[in-house]
Design a protein around this motif. Sequence first.
Motif, PDB file in Angstrom:
ATOM      1  N   PRO A 186       0.557  -1.692  -0.298  1.00 44.90           N
ATOM      2  CA  PRO A 186      -0.208  -0.256   0.336  1.00 44.90           C
ATOM      3  C   PRO A 186       0.620   1.371   0.045  1.00 44.90           C
ATOM      4  N   SER A 187       0.507   1.887  -0.443  1.00 45.58           N
ATOM      5  CA  SER A 187       1.336   3.782  -0.414  1.00 45.58           C
ATOM      6  C   SER A 187       0.393   4.945  -1.038  1.00 45.58           C
ATOM      7  N   ALA A 188       0.290   5.596  -0.516  1.00 46.40           N
ATOM      8  CA  ALA A 188       0.048   7.105  -0.918  1.00 46.40           C
ATOM      9  C   ALA A 188      -1.092   7.067  -1.105  1.00 46.40           C
ATOM     10  N   LEU A 189      -1.188   7.019  -2.913  1.00 46.32           N
ATOM     11  CA  LEU A 189      -1.958   6.829  -4.177  1.00 46.32           C
ATOM     12  C   LEU A 189      -3.006   6.089  -3.662  1.00 46.32           C
ATOM     13  N   ASP A 190      -2.971   5.277  -2.942  1.00 47.86           N
ATOM     14  CA  ASP A 190      -4.400   4.196  -2.512  1.00 47.86           C
ATOM     15  C   ASP A 190      -5.404   5.138  -1.925  1.00 47.86           C
ATOM     16  N   PRO A 191      -5.084   5.606  -1.247  1.00 45.48           N
ATOM     17  CA  PRO A 191      -6.007   7.134  -0.524  1.00 45.48           C
ATOM     18  C   PRO A 191      -6.691   7.749  -0.781  1.00 45.48           C
ATOM     19  N   PHE A 283      11.219   3.012  12.669  1.00 48.43           N
ATOM     20  CA  PHE A 283       9.912   2.453  12.830  1.00 48.43           C
ATOM     21  C   PHE A 283       9.483   2.682  13.916  1.00 48.43           C
ATOM     22  N   ALA A 284      10.459   2.730  15.324  1.00 42.65           N
ATOM     23  CA  ALA A 284      10.838   3.024  16.405  1.00 42.65           C
ATOM     24  C   ALA A 284       9.529   4.115  16.562  1.00 42.65           C
ATOM     25  N   SER A 285       9.948   5.512  16.521  1.00 43.28           N
ATOM     26  CA  SER A 285       9.317   6.434  16.652  1.00 43.28           C
ATOM     27  C   SER A 285       7.720   6.500  15.839  1.00 43.28           C
ATOM     28  N   ALA A 286       8.081   6.250  14.756  1.00 43.65           N
ATOM     29  CA  ALA A 286       6.860   5.692  14.112  1.00 43.65           C
ATOM     30  C   ALA A 286       5.593   4.770  14.563  1.00 43.65           C
ATOM     31  N   GLU A 296      -3.434  12.584  11.692  1.00 43.91           N
ATOM     32  CA  GLU A 296      -4.785  12.519  12.021  1.00 43.91           C
ATOM     33  C   GLU A 296      -5.607  12.016  12.633  1.00 43.91           C
ATOM     34  N   ASP A 297      -5.657  10.914  11.583  1.00 42.12           N
ATOM     35  CA  ASP A 297      -6.568   9.247  12.032  1.00 42.12           C
ATOM     36  C   ASP A 297      -5.770   8.799  11.993  1.00 42.12           C
ATOM     37  N   GLY A 298      -4.557   9.019  12.745  1.00 39.89           N
ATOM     38  CA  GLY A 298      -3.933   8.474  13.147  1.00 39.89           C
ATOM     39  C   GLY A 298      -2.916   7.057  11.898  1.00 39.89           C
ATOM     40  N   SER A 299      -3.569   7.287  10.703  1.00 41.32           N
ATOM     41  CA  SER A 299      -2.809   6.315   9.503  1.00 41.32           C
ATOM     42  C   SER A 299      -1.343   7.160   8.836  1.00 41.32           C
ATOM     43  N   LEU A 300      -0.197   6.353   8.690  1.00 39.38           N
ATOM     44  CA  LEU A 300       1.265   6.432   7.999  1.00 39.38           C
ATOM     45  C   LEU A 300       1.579   5.697   6.656  1.00 39.38           C
ATOM     46  N   THR A 301       0.566   5.719   5.991  1.00 40.96           N
ATOM     47  CA  THR A 301      -0.009   6.033   4.452  1.00 40.96           C
ATOM     48  C   THR A 301      -1.002   6.560   4.105  1.00 40.96           C
ATOM     49  N   ALA A 302      -1.863   7.627   4.681  1.00 42.49           N
ATOM     50  CA  ALA A 302      -2.275   8.678   4.118  1.00 42.49           C
ATOM     51  C   ALA A 302      -1.833   9.466   3.726  1.00 42.49           C
ATOM     52  N   PHE A 303      -2.024  10.850   3.034  1.00 39.51           N
ATOM     53  CA  PHE A 303      -1.393  11.203   1.413  1.00 39.51           C
ATOM     54  C   PHE A 303      -1.075  12.160   2.637  1.00 39.51           C
ATOM     55  N   SER A 304      -1.506  12.943   3.673  1.00 38.33           N
ATOM     56  CA  SER A 304      -1.755  13.668   4.631  1.00 38.33           C
ATOM     57  C   SER A 304      -0.497  13.590   5.078  1.00 38.33           C
ATOM     58  N   PRO A 306       2.532  12.927   8.192  1.00 40.76           N
ATOM     59  CA  PRO A 306       4.069  13.299   7.478  1.00 40.76           C
ATOM     60  C   PRO A 306       5.421  12.459   7.107  1.00 40.76           C
ATOM     61  N   LEU A 307       5.096  11.025   7.677  1.00 35.49           N
ATOM     62  CA  LEU A 307       5.943  10.109   7.224  1.00 35.49           C
ATOM     63  C   LEU A 307       6.316  10.102   5.875  1.00 35.49           C
ATOM     64  N   MET A 308       4.366  10.231   5.047  1.00 36.24           N
ATOM     65  CA  MET A 308       4.383  10.130   3.683  1.00 36.24           C
ATOM     66  C   MET A 308       5.120  11.248   3.037  1.00 36.24           C
ATOM     67  N   LYS A 309       4.962  12.621   3.428  1.00 38.76           N
ATOM     68  CA  LYS A 309       5.093  13.943   3.505  1.00 38.76           C
ATOM     69  C   LYS A 309       7.127  14.005   3.061  1.00 38.76           C
ATOM     70  N   SER A 310       7.482  13.109   3.932  1.00 41.23           N
ATOM     71  CA  SER A 310       8.601  13.183   4.500  1.00 41.23           C
ATOM     72  C   SER A 310       9.799  12.409   3.744  1.00 41.23           C
ATOM     73  N   ILE A 311       9.402  11.302   2.818  1.00 45.29           N
ATOM     74  CA  ILE A 311       9.649  10.317   1.880  1.00 45.29           C
ATOM     75  C   ILE A 311      11.300  11.139   0.961  1.00 45.29           C
ATOM     76  N   VAL A 312      11.086  11.850   0.397  1.00 47.87           N
ATOM     77  CA  VAL A 312      12.138  12.478   0.377  1.00 47.87           C
ATOM     78  C   VAL A 312      13.312  13.420   0.476  1.00 47.87           C
ATOM     79  N   PRO A 313      13.042  13.346   1.948  1.00 50.37           N
ATOM     80  CA  PRO A 313      14.124  13.630   3.004  1.00 50.37           C
ATOM     81  C   PRO A 313      14.359  12.377   3.573  1.00 50.37           C
ATOM     82  N   LEU A 314      13.482  11.728   3.641  1.00 53.19           N
ATOM     83  CA  LEU A 314      14.523  10.232   4.603  1.00 53.19           C
ATOM     84  C   LEU A 314      14.799   9.262   2.873  1.00 53.19           C
ATOM     85  N   ILE A 315      15.359   9.256   1.992  1.00 52.94           N
ATOM     86  CA  ILE A 315      15.986   8.874   0.830  1.00 52.94           C
ATOM     87  C   ILE A 315      17.087   9.872   0.707  1.00 52.94           C
ATOM     88  N   PHE A 316      17.145  11.143   1.323  1.00 54.59           N
ATOM     89  CA  PHE A 316      18.797  11.866   0.729  1.00 54.59           C
ATOM     90  C   PHE A 316      19.199  11.172   2.533  1.00 54.59           C
TER      91      PHE A 316
END
Length: 517
Positions: A186-191, A283-286, A296-304, A306-316
């Motif tokens: 599952p990815s951010a594209l789904d929701p 993983f421990a922090s997420a 806000e709804d507790g999801s990690l994969t929702a487009f909103s 912060p984890l999904m919004k931080s993917i590129v910095p995390l790749i960096f």
Amino acid sequence: MSEVQASIEQPSLVQRFLDRVEIVGNKLPDPAALFISLLFIVWFLSWLFAGVDFNAVDPRSGQALVINNQLTGEALTQFFSVMVTNFSHFHPVGVVLVAMLGIGVAEYSGFINAGLRAIMAKTATWLLTPMVILVGIVSHSAVDAGYVLVIPLGGVIFYAAGRHPLAGIAAAFAGVSGGFSANFVPSALDPMLQGISQAGAQLLDPNIVLNPLNNYYFTTASALIVTGLGWFITDKIVEPKLASNKLDGDLSDLPKMEPLEDHERKALRWAMFSVVIGLGILFASAYPIDSSWRAEDGSLTAFSAPLMKSIVPLIFLLFLVPGLVYGLVIGKIKTSKDFIEGMSKAMSGMGYYLVIMFFIAQFIYAFGQSNLGILLAVKGAAFLKEMALPAGITITGIIFLTGFINLFVGSASAKWALLAPIFIPMLMQLGISPDLAQAAYRIGDSSTNIITPLMPYFPLVVVFCQRYVTNAGIGTLTAMMLPFSMSFLIVWTLFLMAYWGLGLPLGLQASYEYLPN
């Protein structure tokens, strides 16, 4: 020469056709000049059709759809006032540059070189193609990171294995972009798509609710189809055609297939250990339900989220940290100057890409402001509705229409935001569910990504190709990807028809039919 030898050396009909596509495509202007030309064409068409009554309704506002003249004084003034922000805020620019900073350090230190050689030592050459395609498919979970990470690595991996690097780029591009809607993760594209689909469905049925994973089972099965089909096309069609594309780029810094030495293995172990530590911290922090990484709804994969919004910095960081550790252990990075040099070297090769992105950003702005793309989508959907064909043919028409529109409007979310309010209520009135309509859209949206220069990352892939074949251009890449695109479009559509016919579940809480309450 014997008849057998002549038959072996004679190019097939498909190869001759692709050679012609490459020749014609490479006669097109430079990509930057092409987008300048397209900008002027949009301006001209907006002037030509401004004031014409197309008898169409803009689904965003419910008002009459009109073409906005981009050559008025007011429009031109606005264009120049936002020219800088069009470029600086253009999403692909930031994604590519930030990711390339980390990749640059990893490449400069030798971490990528050593990692690829370690992978190659344990992977059979005949399995490279499906591995690259599958990695490209999974990379969708990291939003756009696959374009700047997996595609260039596909070329490097194939080159290191003694195969044509452009075939590796093609296989990776097919997985990352051609198979954009085939994924078992599952990815951010789904929701994101589900939210747009639900909004479109609620125009007709205000009480309808769709599950974010309403296409999950289908996209999981599609990953196998795309991988297998892409494997066949790469090895049997694309790579044989590339035999005539001689490598004449600067290949001095590409990895070779020599076994790792002891000091390289040691440095690689420390680098990978740093990756494990970093992923463990993430993983421990997420994991906690109240983690700040969650939406806000507790999801990690929702487009909103912060984890999904931080993917590129995390790749960096994923490349920066192990690249730095590897360089320090092996002695390639000794001072801060070495560290910065790796980033600078990566940026030095991005000049051409930035020039192209500047003009693409201006074209996309003018195209959006003119409403020409919306008119194309609305008229195409209206045509399908008027034909009143059987459900299977209608769904096939939706797929092919989406694939055509995708040649002009690249953004998956923006395009679905325009089409969903038209397609979904229309199909619901025919008894077809929003879940099936969304699955059809995803096939068309994915299949033609890889043959349109209007896709923002297309010029970047051309640049990747030019690293190996300096005269590679739009035609080269289009000819490579056309067999993937057409095969995906046809076979994937047939697969959906068979999947539907067997009544297999599309996803969670999904259906094929819409029955009004």
